[in-house]
Design an enzyme around this catalytic site. Structure first.
Site, PDB file in Angstrom:
ATOM      1  CG  LEU A  32       3.913  -0.685  -8.815  1.00 19.53           C
ATOM      2  CD1 LEU A  32       5.432  -0.569  -8.951  1.00 19.53           C
ATOM      3  CD2 LEU A  32       3.434  -2.030  -9.361  1.00 19.53           C
ATOM      4  CB  ALA A  33      -0.416  -1.085  -3.370  1.00 18.92           C
ATOM      5  CE1 TYR A  73       3.679  15.056  -5.075  1.00 20.52           C
ATOM      6  CE2 TYR A  73       4.394  14.786  -7.337  1.00 20.52           C
ATOM      7  CZ  TYR A  73       3.470  14.565  -6.338  1.00 20.52           C
ATOM      8  OH  TYR A  73       2.335  13.842  -6.619  1.00 20.52           O
ATOM      9  CB  SER A 128      -0.410   4.488  -5.350  1.00 24.98           C
ATOM     10  OG  SER A 128       0.235   3.642  -4.424  1.00 24.98           O
ATOM     11  CG  LEU A 141       2.162  -2.842   0.405  1.00 25.76           C
ATOM     12  CD1 LEU A 141       0.739  -2.737   0.927  1.00 25.76           C
ATOM     13  CD2 LEU A 141       2.994  -3.726   1.328  1.00 25.76           C
TER      14      LEU A 141
END
Length: 344
Positions: free
Chosen positions: A209-210, A55, A207, A213
């Site tokens: 929260l996709a 990262y 993820s 999205l």
């Protein structure tokens, strides 16, 4: 904040884990602001922080290291290795050569700590025997540099293989798995989560929260919001089927009195095999909003409505799925050579 056992490690972690991928040049370049967000998270009762050496190419781990000063004992930091850390091909992957180098960079130079609570293989490495990786990781545990080891994005078959190798070779075994999981990507419910349950693995999902999205900011037939996390994703890859599902999911979310983002997080943490869901706020406002929904639980009526929109065990599209097996990406692994076809 709800606390849970991290598999069978005996370590207790919060049901929310702070993901730091967007701390630094990949999202929020203000180091002081990022440190403040980490401290705000710890003050809210979240003791689990996830990062990776790749990262920001070390920058993010350095930020986490700054934030841990004076508070190390109250935090369960997790980091990952395996991603490319330069042009040298040997500065990546899961070989013993790289594992023993990678951990030193994460420990003293960036995280500024004597040990890592959870050290994870970031991605499957088809070019390295899992025994090679587990042997190196076992040595790190025995040396006191790592407390527990885990993996990320492994298919169920490779989770099982790793457990078998550990048992047969007397090596420390993987204690956690970090897959993607959300209202829109439920594929791990088929095999990965049952496999983790069978072997007592803790599961921290990324993820939820996709990729944004499920924040409610993305709507069908509407322009993308400015400065959105998915701004870098080509428009045609923002699958229309996903946006259709988002529109449908807004209705049961409204019935809870909470935002779609809160419902998405509650969904991820409601599965009995999920230990923690990783949140990835870029700003303090985003963090504070996610913390508001931390106590939300979903009743069977809401979960049944969600199942009707996105059936259990299904992925609406592969956008969030980071690992695709070589057998699906390399044609030579699924087709006979032309000379054999001609002779058949």
């Amino acid at each position: 904040m709800r606390m849970r056992k991290l598999g069978r490690t005996g370590i207790e972690v919060s049901a929310y884990c702070l993901g730091t991928m967007v701390f630094g040049k990949m999202g929020n370049p203000d180091h002081d602001d990022c440190v403040h967000m980490i401290h705000r998270t710890l003050d809210a009762g979240i003791n689990f922080v996830d990062t990776a050496d790749v990262y920001g190419y070390s920058e993010t781990e350095e930020i986490v290291g700054k934030a841990l000063k004076g508070r190390r004992d109250e935090v369960v930091p997790a980091t990952k290795f395996n991603g490319p850390m330069g042009e040298d091909p040997n500065r990546s992957g899961s070989s013993r050569r790289w594992v023993v180098q990678a951990v030193e960079g994460s420990l003293k130079r960036r995280l500024q700590t004597d040990y890592i609570d959870l050290y994870q293989i970031h991605h499957p490495d088809p070019h390295t025997d899992i025994e090679e990786s587990l042997s190196a990781l076992t040595d790190l545990v025995r040396a006191g540099k790592v407390r527990a080891i885990g993996s990320s994005n492994l298919p169920a078959s490779e989770i099982i293989e790793a457990q078998w190798v550990s048992q047969q070779r007397g090596l420390h075994r993987l204690r956690t798995e970090q897959p993607t999981y959300s209202l829109l990507n439920r594929g791990i419910e088929r095999e990965v989560l049952p496999t983790c349950r069978r072997y007592g693995l803790g599961v921290l999902v990324w993820s939820p929260l996709a990729m944004g999205l499920l924040t409610g900011r993305y709507r069908k037939n509407a322009p993308r919001p400015d400065n959105a996390r998915m701004h870098w994703v080509p428009r045609h890859l923002t699958d229309e089927h996903k946006l259709d599902a988002v529109e449908q999911l807004l209705t049961p979310a409204e019935g809870t009195g909470h935002s779609l983002a809160h419902v998405a997080m509650a969904f991820a943490t409601s599965h009995p095999d999920v230990t923690a869901a990783i949140i990835g706020p870029r700003t303090m406002d985003q963090l504070d909003d996610l913390l508001v929904g931390a106590t939300l639980t979903l009743g069977d009526d809401i979960l049944d409505k969600i199942d009707a929109i996105v059936p259990p065990g299904t992925d609406i599209s592969p956008l969030d799925v980071s690992y695709v097996p070589p057998s699906l990406t390399h044609t030579d692994l699924r087709r006979r050579p032309s000379r054999e076809r001609a002779a058949a």
